[in-house]
Enzyme design. Structure first.
Site, mmCIF file in Angstrom:
data_model
loop_
_atom_site.group_PDB
_atom_site.id
_atom_site.type_symbol
_atom_site.label_atom_id
_atom_site.label_comp_id
_atom_site.label_asym_id
_atom_site.label_seq_id
_atom_site.Cartn_x
_atom_site.Cartn_y
_atom_site.Cartn_z
ATOM 1 N NE ARG A 25 -3.615 -0.281 2.441
ATOM 2 C CZ ARG A 25 -3.834 -1.238 3.346
ATOM 3 N NH1 ARG A 25 -3.247 -1.195 4.523
ATOM 4 N NH2 ARG A 25 -4.647 -2.232 3.073
ATOM 5 C CG ASN A 89 0.140 -0.412 10.084
ATOM 6 O OD1 ASN A 89 -0.773 -1.111 9.697
ATOM 7 N ND2 ASN A 89 0.209 0.882 9.820
ATOM 8 C CG ASP A 105 1.563 -4.167 7.001
ATOM 9 O OD1 ASP A 105 1.233 -5.287 7.422
ATOM 10 O OD2 ASP A 105 0.854 -3.159 7.151
ATOM 11 C CG ASP A 109 -2.959 -4.102 11.209
ATOM 12 O OD1 ASP A 109 -1.850 -3.569 11.004
ATOM 13 O OD2 ASP A 109 -3.612 -4.693 10.332
ATOM 14 C CG ASP A 122 -5.655 -7.813 9.868
ATOM 15 O OD1 ASP A 122 -6.827 -8.161 9.613
ATOM 16 O OD2 ASP A 122 -5.230 -6.676 9.654
#
Length: 179
Positions: A25, A89, A105, A109, A122
């Site tokens: 991202r 994150n 990443d 999270d 997650d």
């Protein structure tokens, strides 16, 4: 990184990668607000975000972003009408190359709500990517340790989680943007 190259008020991009080196991202703007020994603070608002599949969207509210040199997380304080939310994150320490903040990443999270409650997100994605991308055991231990550190910071209302901190930096962001 050379400290003298950092400039308060300068715009940077943000690129989040996955462990395999693929872009996950990106954000088109983060304005440097403060330089600290172990971290940098940035601000943005209505920023364009590009997902790895090409989809784009814009953030809806002002945000304050904390990127750490030695800690395996970054913190985003989102200043919403009904209070400050945090999206943390679990990620590698960042680097800056060619005016771009870069980090890896690692899926996990931590979402923190205005009342101080929080939720780890997650875990399934983390387990999947850990196997798929062969995260080393040493990284797995660091990430779990850092998640625990973040949760303790939330409980103690330290650092970015101290009441009034995000609001202060949102005001500073607005001042810097006017210049």
């Amino acid at each position: 990184m050379e400290w003298e190259k950092l400039e308060i008020g300068k715009k940077y991009e943000i690129h989040g990668y996955k462990h395999d080196g693929k872009i996950h991202r990106s954000w088109d703007e983060a304005v440097l607000l403060e330089i600290h020994e172990n971290y940098l603070i940035f601000g943005n608002n209505k920023t364009k975000v590009i997902e790895s599949d090409g989809r784009t969207w814009k953030t809806k509210e002002p945000a304050v972003l904390y990127f750490f040199y030695d800690n395996w997380y970054n913190i985003i304080g989102q200043y919403k009408k009904n209070g400050v939310y945090y999206y943390c994150n679990i990620a590698s320490p960042f680097i800056i190359e060619e005016n771009t903040i870069k980090y890896i990443d690692y899926d996990l999270d931590l979402r923190v709500f205005p009342n101080g409650s929080f939720k780890v997100l997650d875990r399934g994605e983390y387990k999947y990517h850990k196997e798929l991308m062969h995260y080393p055991e040493s990284i797995d231990k660091i990430l779990k340790y850092e998640l625990t550190n973040l949760i303790n910071m939330v409980k103690k209302k330290e650092s970015a989680f101290k009441p009034g901190t995000v609001e202060h930096y949102c005001e500073l962001y607005n001042e810097v943007k006017k210049k």
